[in-house]
Design a protein around this motif. Sequence first.
Motif, PDB file in Angstrom:
ATOM      1  N   ALA A  70     -19.347  25.309  54.025  1.00  0.00           N
ATOM      2  CA  ALA A  70     -19.606  24.722  52.704  1.00  0.00           C
ATOM      3  C   ALA A  70     -18.287  24.319  52.045  1.00  0.00           C
ATOM      4  O   ALA A  70     -17.275  25.019  52.187  1.00  0.00           O
ATOM      5  N   PRO A  71     -18.289  23.199  51.318  1.00  0.00           N
ATOM      6  CA  PRO A  71     -17.046  22.800  50.640  1.00  0.00           C
ATOM      7  C   PRO A  71     -16.718  23.761  49.495  1.00  0.00           C
ATOM      8  O   PRO A  71     -17.594  24.456  48.986  1.00  0.00           O
ATOM      9  N   VAL A  72     -15.450  23.782  49.130  1.00  0.00           N
ATOM     10  CA  VAL A  72     -15.024  24.597  47.985  1.00  0.00           C
ATOM     11  C   VAL A  72     -15.123  23.724  46.747  1.00  0.00           C
ATOM     12  O   VAL A  72     -14.745  22.548  46.777  1.00  0.00           O
ATOM     13  N   SER A  73     -15.628  24.280  45.664  1.00  0.00           N
ATOM     14  CA  SER A  73     -15.826  23.458  44.462  1.00  0.00           C
ATOM     15  C   SER A  73     -14.477  23.035  43.877  1.00  0.00           C
ATOM     16  O   SER A  73     -13.445  23.642  44.146  1.00  0.00           O
ATOM     17  N   GLU A  74     -14.530  21.997  43.057  1.00  0.00           N
ATOM     18  CA  GLU A  74     -13.312  21.468  42.429  1.00  0.00           C
ATOM     19  C   GLU A  74     -12.837  22.373  41.294  1.00  0.00           C
ATOM     20  O   GLU A  74     -11.779  22.147  40.724  1.00  0.00           O
ATOM     21  N   ASP A  75     -13.633  23.367  40.964  1.00  0.00           N
ATOM     22  CA  ASP A  75     -13.330  24.247  39.830  1.00  0.00           C
ATOM     23  C   ASP A  75     -12.100  25.115  40.142  1.00  0.00           C
ATOM     24  O   ASP A  75     -12.133  25.960  41.029  1.00  0.00           O
ATOM     25  N   ALA A  76     -11.015  24.882  39.393  1.00  0.00           N
ATOM     26  CA  ALA A  76      -9.761  25.609  39.656  1.00  0.00           C
ATOM     27  C   ALA A  76      -9.927  27.114  39.466  1.00  0.00           C
ATOM     28  O   ALA A  76      -9.291  27.915  40.162  1.00  0.00           O
ATOM     29  N   ALA A  77     -10.808  27.514  38.534  1.00  0.00           N
ATOM     30  CA  ALA A  77     -11.019  28.950  38.285  1.00  0.00           C
ATOM     31  C   ALA A  77     -11.649  29.617  39.516  1.00  0.00           C
ATOM     32  O   ALA A  77     -11.295  30.747  39.879  1.00  0.00           O
TER      33      ALA A  77
END
Length: 475
Positions: A70-77
């Motif tokens: 699964a891709p990693v979300s763009e959410d930096a947190a």
Amino acid sequence: MATATLNATDAEKINKLKSDVASLSQISENEKSGFINLVARYLSGEAQHVDWSKIQTPTDEVVVPYDTLAPVSEDAAETKSLLDKLVVLKLNGGLGTTMGCTGPKSVIEVRNGLTFLDLIVIQIESLNKKYGCSVPLLLMNSFNTHDDTSKIIEKYANSNIEIHTFNQSQYPRLVVEDFRPLPSKGNTGKDAWYPPGHGDVFPSLKNSGKLDALLSKGKEYVFVANSDNLGAIVDLKILKHLINNKNEYCMEVTPKTLADVKGGTLISYEGKVQLLEIAQVADEHVNEFKSIEKFKIFNTNNLWINLQAINRLVQAESLKMEIIPNPKEVDGIKVLQLETAAGAAIRFFDHAIGINVPRSRFLPVKATSDLLLVQSDLYTLSDGFVTRNPARANPANPSIDLGPEFKKVSNFLSRFKSIPSIIELDSLKVTGDVWFGAGVTLKGKVTITAKSGAKLEIPDGKVIENKEINGPEDI
């Protein structure tokens, strides 16, 4: 694998060994007991061979294709919370002796004046800076590399990265003739000792106190890789997958090419995932083991491991990896060093998997022929990451075969005014006293052979395509 009990002769050998080892002041009690246990396991003749008929090809659940992660979300947190659980550990016990260097291999200059270690530090620094996290770097040294590495890392004192070092165990070499430790027989030099392979990372991490310190800081996973593998960079997709699926151990594997036929491979065996090394294969099956049709993947030695699981297994003394006997000779005396490999520990962990990663994650520099690849225009460098040049159409790297004149790094560097352009090269074979000018371009299949006793110089700016050169007249 059942452990056979020791016969009377071997039990006597172990008792003598214990008294010899007890008087060795150079090593700790942990090292003494670790060594005795290893030798006792070796003498007891634990089964090394696997039953060929029980070997099964792992399914996609066991060896997960990288492109299904699964891709990693763009959410930096979210990225920060993943990275806050991670520790990077580089195996830094090797010397650059095969490439003619005296210190740790990790301080060989790879590109733009930067060493392996510089690149590793820059990579982790940029992650820490970008996400406001604190990924520490651990270096597992051997007694051979400890002093030099301690001095070298002083230059990173002002970087935003915590660097910790610890030593793998120091074991005495065994004299084959009477099974006594070499240091007990009057040899007190460095040659009398050896580091017992990277399988020792688990007890050494615990014995050094580093494991407990990391767990107390809330760290969950360690990414272990060889310091000379430029492709072994932090991968968030892998980390996220392991955390979500509670995998205690993950070995990165990649498709075999004909250059990798001796590399260890993952198999399913009696319901568990296991590393199969060529040394465990009976002679009649070796050709089958080397076939890239049956065993399509090999171990890159990029490993992701849960720290709590390491702690549990080390405390229970459960990590009994296959023993690799490595015969050597010191001052004419035949000695034996017993080693283990970290990859072989996979079968002791729960929910252990392999991930079949792109070849770009395996870019080791074992010889100057590899150095030629990574210093050339085949790769670019940015933020410490060595990335393949998209201008190269062929997914495989060119095969490079340099003669003994190029073996040492210093000789290799002196023979090139600049590294040739090899974007369109398929293969290069160089034999004899050959020197390269600046701005040379090599394409297709190139063979350059200097006649015995003659110096052959390739002029500046020369383009050589699909040619066999045996003298100045062929250039």
